[in-house]
Design an enzyme around this catalytic site. Structure first.
Site, short mmCIF file in Angstrom:
data_model
loop_
_atom_site.label_atom_id
_atom_site.label_comp_id
_atom_site.label_asym_id
_atom_site.label_seq_id
_atom_site.Cartn_x
_atom_site.Cartn_y
_atom_site.Cartn_z
N HIS A 1 2.89 4.26 -0.84
CA HIS A 1 3.47 5.45 -0.08
C HIS A 1 5.00 5.21 0.47
CE1 HIS A 1 3.00 3.85 4.17
NE2 HIS A 1 2.07 3.36 3.65
N ASP B 1 6.21 7.49 2.62
CA ASP B 1 6.33 8.38 3.83
C ASP B 1 6.19 7.19 5.00
OD1 ASP B 1 3.64 8.07 3.14
OD2 ASP B 1 3.17 9.41 5.00
N ASP C 1 5.99 -1.03 6.21
CA ASP C 1 4.96 -0.07 5.62
C ASP C 1 5.45 1.11 5.18
OD1 ASP C 1 2.61 0.89 5.59
OD2 ASP C 1 2.54 1.21 7.96
N GLU D 1 0.65 9.42 3.47
CA GLU D 1 -0.34 8.40 4.03
C GLU D 1 -0.41 8.41 5.28
OE1 GLU D 1 -2.26 4.55 4.86
OE2 GLU D 1 -0.31 5.21 5.31
N GLU D 2 0.96 8.38 5.83
CA GLU D 2 1.08 8.28 7.48
C GLU D 2 0.53 9.66 8.28
OE1 GLU D 2 1.16 5.41 8.67
OE2 GLU D 2 2.66 4.42 7.46
N GLU E 1 -0.38 -2.11 0.73
CA GLU E 1 -0.15 -2.09 2.11
C GLU E 1 -0.07 -3.47 2.88
OE1 GLU E 1 -0.72 0.40 4.24
OE2 GLU E 1 -0.76 1.93 2.96
N HIS F 1 5.32 -0.05 12.27
CA HIS F 1 5.53 0.98 13.11
C HIS F 1 6.15 0.47 14.57
CE1 HIS F 1 1.85 3.31 11.15
NE2 HIS F 1 2.31 2.92 10.43
#
Length: 383
Positions: free
Chosen positions: A72, A74, A105, A139-140, A168, A356
């Protein structure tokens, strides 16, 4: 831009402000990189009531059952950008680390996938078989208009997959620590306990539902759901919220509620777990004395059997790092929960310590090593 350079590609992807649900130019960039490598590009946008439209990307090279790189582009919001050491969408390199939202990520891993394919094709080389990229922008976020619908769309077109490598960030400390061969399921729900609102000074005219919270909590959390399995830790239910009261000290509330989430192993399905929770509540507070509602489940527990796909990935990791990754199923959910219904899937990516976080960053050397791992896995994926 040289698509063989994972650092340059990662920097360019990080510069795209693709905070969910925005595409931010990330898929346009991937199209510019993959199309010259012979990939047929599709960029479907999916919609659903009450959710934002989401841009996705599907790229394929070659005919037949494809080996898939999935990921992903995003990212989660950067938070207070003033707290970052370097602008979160600049892709700044300081010393031996690349800073930016998505570095770990998982724009870094997507960049490594692109570089691995580009290197395999260098000098007129071939990939050994058909290869596809399955890239989402959801995905997020709610994960409704992303990988699940992209897979449905691809399957309806006749696309078939032999196996999938999802990028991931699986490694807790260093590349080679962990590959994920499954994920726990996730189930959320609310138990509502009815009462009769009334004046605190006249309790005989009311019924306080808070009294039932204790037996309800015991029913939900008092006994373990199971003891785990060879590949899964024990299932776990956590109460995450308690609601009751009107805000006034002289009012007995009319109801009380408990919110909970269960992360569960493959001894259960969402349906069997719903039945077990209801049975325990029935025993504790009586059927008909509560209301139980579940959120729509979208994450069943699954395990990828140890076979050619897992061995291909593990052998590639060991060859490049000297370490055999542990095979685990821990952590949260991922898009593997959708992919597993179409083909075997294994997850391996970067070190996830800063995902994150403020100052998310990745070691530049890890981007090079991960590219070599992906290229080595690709070279043996069709054997």
């Amino acid at each position: 831009m040289d698509p063989r350079d994972p650092v340059a590609v990662a920097q360019a992807l990080i510069a795209c402000r693709s905070v969910t649900p925005e595409e931010g130019g990330a898929h346009a960039l991937l199209e510019r990189l993959l199309a010259p490598l012979g990939f047929e590009i599709h960029r479907p946008v999916f919609s659903d009531e009450g959710t934002p439209d989401i841009a996705n990307l599907y790229a394929r090279r070659g005919a037949g059952e494809a080996f898939v790189f999935a990921g992903h582009t995003d990212v989660v919001p950067p938070g207070d950008e003033a707290r970052w050491s370097h602008e979160p969408f600049s892709g700044t390199i300081v010393g031996d680390e690349l800073y930016g939202r998505g570095a770990v990520d998982m724009k870094g891993a997507v960049a490594c996938m692109v570089a691995a394919v580009a290197r395999a094709l260098e000098g007129g080389g071939e990939l050994g078989g058909p290869v596809a990229f399955l890239i989402t922008g959801d995905e997020e976020g709610p994960a409704i208009n992303g990988t699940a619908k992209l897979l449905e769309w691809a399957h309806a077109r006749g696309e078939r997959f032999s196996g999938c490598l999802l990028g991931e960030p699986t490694n807790p400390e260093a590349l080679g620590d962990v590959a994920k061969i499954g994920r726990r399921g996730s189930l959320s729900g609310v138990v509502t306990l009815p009462g009769l609102q009334g004046h605190v000074a006249y309790p005989h005219l009311a019924r306080n539902p808070v009294r039932e919270l204790a037996p309800a909590l015991t029913a939900l959390m008092g006994e373990p759901l199971d003891e785990g399995t060879e590949h899964f830790e024990p299932s776990n239910l956590e109460v995450v919220g308690v609601r009751s009261g009107t805000g006034a000290y002289n009012v007995i509330p009319g109801d009380a509620a408990l919110q909970f989430n269960v992360r569960y192993n493959d001894l259960h399905t969402s349906a069997s777990l719903m039945a077990l929770i209801a049975e325990r509540l029935d025993d504790a507070i009586g059927a008909g004395n509560y209301a139980l509602a579940f959120e729509r489940p979208n994450a069943e527990a699954f395990l990828t059997p140890q076979g050619p796909l897992v061995e291909t990935l593990c052998a590639a990791v060991e060859a490049e790092t000297g370490r055999r990754p542990a095979l685990t199923t821990g952590g949260g959910t991922s898009d593997a929960r959708f992919i597993k219904s179409y083909c075997p899937v294994v997850e391996f990516g970067l070190v996830g310590q800063t995902m994150h976080q403020i100052d998310e960053r990745v070691a530049v050397a890890d981007l090079e090593t991960l590219t070599r791992i992906y290229q080595r896995a690709l070279a043996t994926a069709f054997g």
